[in-house]
Design a protein around this motif. Structure first.
Motif, PDB file in Angstrom:
ATOM      1  N   PHE A 101       6.705  -2.317  -9.857  1.00  0.00           N
ATOM      2  CA  PHE A 101       6.761  -0.954  -9.739  1.00  0.00           C
ATOM      3  C   PHE A 101       8.110  -0.488  -8.800  1.00  0.00           C
ATOM      4  CE2 PHE A 101       2.851  -1.552 -11.639  1.00  0.00           C
ATOM      5  CZ  PHE A 101       2.778  -0.544 -12.594  1.00  0.00           C
ATOM      6  N   ASN A 150       8.100   1.827  -6.492  1.00  0.00           N
ATOM      7  CA  ASN A 150       8.098   1.730  -4.791  1.00  0.00           C
ATOM      8  C   ASN A 150       7.039   0.818  -4.246  1.00  0.00           C
ATOM      9  OD1 ASN A 150       7.222   2.431  -2.375  1.00  0.00           O
ATOM     10  ND2 ASN A 150       6.848   4.698  -2.952  1.00  0.00           N
ATOM     11  N   PRO A 151       7.602  -0.008  -3.691  1.00  0.00           N
ATOM     12  CA  PRO A 151       7.045  -1.277  -3.226  1.00  0.00           C
ATOM     13  C   PRO A 151       5.671  -0.857  -2.432  1.00  0.00           C
ATOM     14  CG  PRO A 151       9.086  -1.272  -2.291  1.00  0.00           C
ATOM     15  CD  PRO A 151       9.044  -0.132  -3.181  1.00  0.00           C
ATOM     16  N   ASP A 152       5.598   0.453  -1.839  1.00  0.00           N
ATOM     17  CA  ASP A 152       4.399   0.729  -1.064  1.00  0.00           C
ATOM     18  C   ASP A 152       3.438   0.991  -1.961  1.00  0.00           C
ATOM     19  OD1 ASP A 152       4.922   0.585   1.510  1.00  0.00           O
ATOM     20  OD2 ASP A 152       6.037   2.681   1.458  1.00  0.00           O
ATOM     21  N   ASP A 153       3.685   1.281  -3.303  1.00  0.00           N
ATOM     22  CA  ASP A 153       2.480   1.213  -4.219  1.00  0.00           C
ATOM     23  C   ASP A 153       2.309   0.064  -4.760  1.00  0.00           C
ATOM     24  OD1 ASP A 153       2.799   4.115  -3.893  1.00  0.00           O
ATOM     25  OD2 ASP A 153       3.943   4.348  -5.635  1.00  0.00           O
ATOM     26  N   GLN A 154       2.945  -0.996  -4.994  1.00  0.00           N
ATOM     27  CA  GLN A 154       2.907  -2.344  -5.645  1.00  0.00           C
ATOM     28  C   GLN A 154       2.047  -3.121  -4.378  1.00  0.00           C
ATOM     29  OE1 GLN A 154       4.933  -3.590  -8.293  1.00  0.00           O
ATOM     30  NE2 GLN A 154       3.815  -5.619  -8.093  1.00  0.00           N
ATOM     31  N   LEU A 155       2.246  -3.085  -3.163  1.00  0.00           N
ATOM     32  CA  LEU A 155       1.674  -3.862  -2.269  1.00  0.00           C
ATOM     33  C   LEU A 155       0.546  -3.159  -1.681  1.00  0.00           C
ATOM     34  CD1 LEU A 155       4.927  -5.070  -0.328  1.00  0.00           C
ATOM     35  CD2 LEU A 155       3.640  -6.241  -2.309  1.00  0.00           C
ATOM     36  N   PHE A 156      -0.730  -3.252  -2.183  1.00  0.00           N
ATOM     37  CA  PHE A 156      -1.757  -2.291  -1.629  1.00  0.00           C
ATOM     38  C   PHE A 156      -2.650  -3.031  -0.826  1.00  0.00           C
ATOM     39  CE2 PHE A 156      -1.889  -3.606  -6.319  1.00  0.00           C
ATOM     40  CZ  PHE A 156      -2.867  -4.637  -6.056  1.00  0.00           C
ATOM     41  N   MET A 157      -2.409  -4.398  -0.701  1.00  0.00           N
ATOM     42  CA  MET A 157      -3.532  -5.238  -0.126  1.00  0.00           C
ATOM     43  C   MET A 157      -2.964  -5.234   1.862  1.00  0.00           C
ATOM     44  SD  MET A 157      -5.948  -6.031  -1.871  1.00  0.00           S
ATOM     45  CE  MET A 157      -6.712  -7.595  -1.363  1.00  0.00           C
ATOM     46  N   PHE A 162      -7.980  -0.112   2.363  1.00  0.00           N
ATOM     47  CA  PHE A 162      -6.875   0.505   1.726  1.00  0.00           C
ATOM     48  C   PHE A 162      -6.494   1.743   2.951  1.00  0.00           C
ATOM     49  CE2 PHE A 162      -7.935  -0.602  -2.671  1.00  0.00           C
ATOM     50  CZ  PHE A 162      -6.759  -0.714  -3.210  1.00  0.00           C
ATOM     51  N   ARG A 219      -4.273   0.301   5.120  1.00  0.00           N
ATOM     52  CA  ARG A 219      -2.636  -0.134   4.300  1.00  0.00           C
ATOM     53  C   ARG A 219      -1.996   1.154   4.129  1.00  0.00           C
ATOM     54  NH1 ARG A 219       1.293  -0.024   3.178  1.00  0.00           N
ATOM     55  NH2 ARG A 219       2.440  -0.820   1.350  1.00  0.00           N
ATOM     56  N   TYR A 220      -2.778   2.340   3.880  1.00  0.00           N
ATOM     57  CA  TYR A 220      -1.801   3.519   3.517  1.00  0.00           C
ATOM     58  C   TYR A 220      -1.703   4.587   4.756  1.00  0.00           C
ATOM     59  CZ  TYR A 220      -0.993   1.687  -0.707  1.00  0.00           C
ATOM     60  OH  TYR A 220      -0.569   0.932  -1.619  1.00  0.00           O
ATOM     61  N   ILE A 269      -0.904   3.535  -7.667  1.00  0.00           N
ATOM     62  CA  ILE A 269      -1.481   2.215  -7.063  1.00  0.00           C
ATOM     63  C   ILE A 269      -2.465   1.778  -8.042  1.00  0.00           C
ATOM     64  CG2 ILE A 269      -2.994   1.259  -5.493  1.00  0.00           C
ATOM     65  CD1 ILE A 269      -1.840   3.445  -3.422  1.00  0.00           C
ATOM     66  N   ALA A 298      -0.632  -0.125 -10.556  1.00  0.00           N
ATOM     67  CA  ALA A 298      -0.183  -1.523 -10.080  1.00  0.00           C
ATOM     68  C   ALA A 298      -1.402  -2.630  -9.967  1.00  0.00           C
ATOM     69  CB  ALA A 298       0.450  -1.313  -8.588  1.00  0.00           C
ATOM     70  N   ARG A 301      -1.994  -6.209 -12.359  1.00  0.00           N
ATOM     71  CA  ARG A 301      -2.149  -7.462 -11.754  1.00  0.00           C
ATOM     72  C   ARG A 301      -3.589  -7.794 -11.877  1.00  0.00           C
ATOM     73  NH1 ARG A 301      -0.286  -8.123  -6.187  1.00  0.00           N
ATOM     74  NH2 ARG A 301       0.042  -5.977  -5.768  1.00  0.00           N
TER      75      ARG A 301
END
Ligand SMILES: Nc1ncnc2c1ncn2[C@@H]1O[C@H](COP(=O)(O)OP(=O)(O)O)[C@@H](O)[C@H]1O
Ligand SMILES: [Mg+2]
Lengths: 319, 267, 336
Positions: free
Chosen positions: A86, A88-95, B159, B162-163, B211, B214, B218
């Motif tokens: 995607f 924005n990598p911040d949305d892709q890397l959610f862990m 989460f 992370r955010y 998110i 995404a 996966r």
């Protein structure tokens, strides 16, 4: 099984608020092709990509991915073939850590812990990010984030890599690394971008989209050099073609020599990264009191650095 | 205030990824030790002072072995808006019975209990900050999961962590824009605040949708798997058991008294 | 206001932890059974949102002081009580760690005070009935205002009770409550207004987000407040009993502590050395020699000698602790 891996036929889609984003879009992509999708903002590129992995389903028309017709029932299977990166990598890397993030896909595929761990190591090695495994994503630079995002997708070993604006937040050096990395993959690649130079360097074929329809489709070298066509579609000539109207067939189908050149450049980057990692760990081993181990690791680092010269030599011999 | 808060948050987080002996200990061991420490400290009665002094050994050890900047943490402790201080200060006002005169100053019971509250405040707050300064937050989450905390709550914590930094940064940008455009007071009023927070909220919801896409692409199907091969090492066992033994000794025995009479004997 | 470790007794802290853990488990179970998986990232990111929003402050009109967002109420409106409670618990946990708000033992109380009341009392019993289904802007405002006020009032009285039960503060109930409730009434009103503003803002922009909360869902009469509360009481009595038994097996009380601070009467006096010197200085500087224990004590010399022993002991312990830290630092520097 057809020899096409992606096939859109007269696909239409409108968002819940009524915006028509795709208006009868058709295209075919063959195994192993690298295809750039270009178009002005709002042309429908992202919407098109979201269809490829079934994030959204067409209102009408049909989509075939591999040998599967995309429907609500098959979208899970389709997603296993398609690695979506995607914007924005911040949305892709959610862990919370790089390692957990790259492991997320393999574990969902039902691989056991050990096999998943192998996949993670492999993917991180390919993008040259082994040193980052325990870091949280918010401690990474945007270039590192983009590499890890790619690792998190290739760890699932997809057949098709799909990327939305992969270079939009990268500095020139990270952008260059990403180009080298992409050129080293043999996957089928579909890249949407309005960075036309990026497309020119990574794709042999280019499709122009406007108002949710295909406006042009052909060799990247030809399409992206056509000034009037580009201007009709609210695009500009790539910078590299502005100054130099006859390019050295960069965007054209790559012959093996070109591919090798890219590969060598990529291997060289990796090798440097490896040498650095060995040296770091030699230091750590020394601080843990394992002096002999530190010595051997140091030797490995030195040997690895020496290989740099061989790569430079190889590069030179290619001319 | 906002920037300072963020700076602290980020710096504390960075500290937790250091690589020292203390950082390498199993998060479970550190979590259990910290909780045991806090409970032991607050278990002292209202008028206790000397019994609390030996407990300073623990923060001092963590500061030095974990290579944590003392000034930074102390500043944070002092800046904590202390409810304990606010409530404790009533003790000297309400309990004025003088129980002793020390070096010529009359000491009331209220002051003793107030001082005891302050010592406990310092010890407990410092230990919480030291836990997060020496253990990465994901590490703490793994520890909690292993200790049986429900999975939903853990994925919520992961989460959130992370955010946190992403959203705080986004909020910070919005606040800077607000402050820059509001030369007087007006821009800081409730109306601006509501639209600022409202906008932030809508962007957050959109982010959550992206998110989720995404995650789906996966292969997400409801579970967040975590992989972390944490093996309990000898160091962890030594650390935890010696902490427990020391806590017990310091709680049950009068260390200060012993040192005092020892010194009276030797000098 | 955040409850603090230093004001708690272990029994009270543990009891509220028990209640909080019970509620978290209950909510988790409830969510695992019924939740859409889409909610997982949404909850997580909204936690981060609340955290970030709480760091922004605004000026309260006419006062010049500043306020910020509470969060529990907004979350309950958007996510429903179970998910909202879990999110609130996670926000408070991260704040306890990174901002040291209150401490780890008090975290149980804080989740209870700031999470349980808004999610399981104010939302189902005040907000929902007042807002009605698809309520008008005015109804929404009144509902969030009253919901905010009630939630905070309950939280504040809860802090008072926790402090009193722990017995570390001298404040009597009435004074304490008179101190806490009006402050929190003011905070509650401001928070309620802001909450209403944000909810109305969301409703204007993305009405579908609030649909679940304002439309046909049956009024949550089946909320297990009773169950949760009874569970909490049982847990409280159990842990309280165990802890106070443990506490009573240790010497306790004022006499014992004072003795430790100011010395024991059975230690022999000293006639030489540092202790003696200090003692004589103390005697010379004793301006008010006739207070409290001293008056009752017929052997002044001995009492002051042992008090000196207490002070020296304290100084030695602290000096030793600091020395250990200093040595470790020095060694680390050297090896680095
Ligand atoms: N979530 C959405 N809701 C409504 N309209 C949307 C949404 N996302 C995109 N659009 C609209 O769909 C059209 C195509 O957008 P998009 O595929 O994002 O274009 P591109 O990626 O080429 O910039 C635009 O008109 C855009 O405004
Ligand atoms: Mg786009």
């Amino acid at each position: 099984m057809s020899h096409h891996i992606v096939e859109f036929q007269d696909v239409r889609y409108h968002y819940p608020d009524g915006t028509a984003a795709l208006n009868g879009l058709s295209l075919r992509i063959t195994h192993g092709e690298a295809v750039g999708i270009v178009g002005a903002n709002g042309a429908g590129k992202s919407t098109l990509l979201l269809h490829i992995n079934g994030s959204i389903l067409p209102a009408s028309g049909s989509i075939i991915i591999g040998d599967l017709q995309l429907t609500a029932q098959t979208r899970k299977e389709v997603r296993k073939k398609v690695g979506m990166i995607f914007q924005n990598p911040d949305d892709q890397l959610f862990m919370p850590t790089v390692y957990d993030d790259v492991a997320f896909g393999p574990l969902n595929l039902g691989l056991g812990r050990e096999r998943a761990a192998e996949r993670v190591e492999e993917a991180l090695r390919i993008v040259g990010c082994q040193g980052l495994r325990d870091r949280p994503p918010h401690h990474l630079s945007s270039g590192q984030k983009s590499s890890v995002a790619i690792a998190s997708v290739i760890a699932m070993q997809p057949e098709i890599l799909v990327m939305d604006e992969p270079a939009s937040s990268l500095d020139p050096r990270s952008r260059r690394q990403l180009i080298n990395l992409l050129n080293a993959f043999d996957h089928t690649k579909i890249v949407a971008s309005h960075d036309l130079d990026f497309i020119l360097e990574t794709c042999e074929r280019c499709i122009i989209v406007r108002d949710g329809r295909v406006m042009a489709d052909g060799a990247a070298e030809t399409v992206l050099a056509d000034k009037t066509l580009l201007e009709e579609n609210n695009l500009e000539l790539p910078l590299s073609l502005k100054n130099n109207p006859l390019p050295r067939h960069k965007g054209a189908a790559m012959n093996d020599l070109d591919k090798l050149k890219h590969l060598i450049e990529h291997w060289k980057e990796h090798n440097k990264e490896h040498a650095r990692t060995y040296r770091e760990w030699a230091g750590k081993a020394a601080s843990l009191g394992k002096n002999d181990l530190a010595g051997v690791l140091g030797e490995i680092a030195a040997e690895t650095s020496r290989i740099d010269e061989l790569f430079i030599k190889a590069d030179g011999l290619l001319g | 205030m906002f920037d300072e808060g963020y700076f602290n948050l980020g710096y504390l987080d960075t500290l937790s990824y250091k690589n020292t002996f203390v950082h390498r200990l199993d998060p479970r061991a550190k979590l259990i030790a910290t909780v045991a420490f806090v409970v032991t400290v607050v278990s002292f009665p209202k008028y206790e002072i000397t019994g609390l002094l030996p407990f300073f050994l623990f923060p001092v050890l963590l500061f030095s072995l974990g290579d944590i900047p003392v000034k930074f943490i102390l500043k944070k402790v002092l800046l904590v808006s202390s409810f304990a201080l606010f409530i404790g200060i009533f003790n000297p006002l309400l309990d004025r019975q003088i129980v002793y005169s020390c070096w010529g100053f009359p000491v009331s019971r209220g002051w003793i209990s107030f001082f005891s509250i302050m010592l406990k405040f310092f010890l407990t707050i410092t230990s919480a900050l030291l836990l997060i300064a020496t253990t990465s937050f994901p590490g703490i989450c793994h520890a909690l999961r292993k200790l049986g905390v429900p999975g939903i709550f853990i994925s919520q914590l992961l989460f959130l962590y992370r955010y946190l930094f992403v959203l705080v940064e986004e909020a910070m940008k919005a606040v800077r824009a607000r402050d820059m455009r509001s030369f007087g007071r007006q821009g800081k009023g409730m109306k601006t605040f509501v639209s600022l927070v409202g906008t932030l909220f809508l962007r957050t919801v959109e982010r959550a949708e992206r998110i989720y896409q995404a995650m789906l692409s996966r292969g997400f199907s409801g579970n967040l798997h975590l992989m972390r091969p944490h093996r309990v090492s000898g160091a962890d066992i030594v650390f935890l058991s010696s902490t427990m033994v020391l806590l017990y000794l310091f709680r049950v025995h009068d260390v200060v008294g012993a040192m005092g009479s020892l010194s009276m004997g030797t000098f | 206001m955040h409850m603090a470790d230093a004001l708690l007794s272990p029994a009270v802290g543990a009891a509220f932890w028990a209640g909080t853990v019970g509620t978290i488990s209950y909510c988790s179970k409830k969510l695992t059974d019924t939740m859409e998986e889409k909610l997982i990232p949404l909850m997580g990111v909204l936690g981060a949102f609340i955290f970030a929003a709480q760091m922004i402050n605004f000026t309260i009109p006419g006062t010049g002081s500043s306020g910020h967002l509470g969060g529990g109420m907004i979350l309950a409106v958007i996510l429903g009580p179970y998910a909202a409670f879990i999110v609130m618990a996670s926000v408070l946990t991260v704040q306890a760690l990174f901002f040291a708000d209150g401490g780890l033992l008090a975290l149980g109380c804080n989740i209870w005070n700031l999470g349980l009341y808004p999610c399981f009392v104010a939302y189902p019993l005040i907000f929902r009935p007042l807002a009605g289904s698809g309520g008008s802007r005015r109804r929404l405002t009144i509902a969030s205002l009253l919901g905010g006020v009630v939630g905070l009032q309950l939280g504040a009285i809860s802090v008072v009770i926790e402090t009193l039960l722990s017995g570390r503060s001298e404040l009597p109930f009435s004074t304490f409550a008179l101190l806490m409730q009006p402050i929190h009434l003011a905070i509650g009103v401001v928070e309620g207004i802001v909450t209403a503003g944000v909810i109305n803002f969301i409703r204007a922009a993305r009405p579908e987000i609030l649909e679940g909360s304002l439309s046909a869902r049956p009024l949550s009469a089946h909320l297990p407040i009773k169950k949760v509360f009874i569970g909490f009481l049982v847990a409280a009595v159990l842990t309280g009993g165990v802890m106070s038994w443990f506490a009573s097996s240790n010497p306790d009380g004022l006499e014992w502590s004072i003795q430790k601070v100011f010395g024991r009467p059975d230690l022999p006096g000293q006639t030489s050395g540092i202790a003696h010197a200090l003692k004589s200085i103390q005697e010379k500087t004793a301006l008010l020699p006739d207070y409290g224990f001293r008056k009752a004590d017929d052997d002044k010399g001995r009492a002051s000698a042992t008090s000196v022993s207490g002070l020296i002991g304290s100084a030695l312990v602290l000096a030793g602790v600091l020395l250990i830290g200093y040595i470790i630092r020095a060694l680390r520097r050297k090896s680095a």
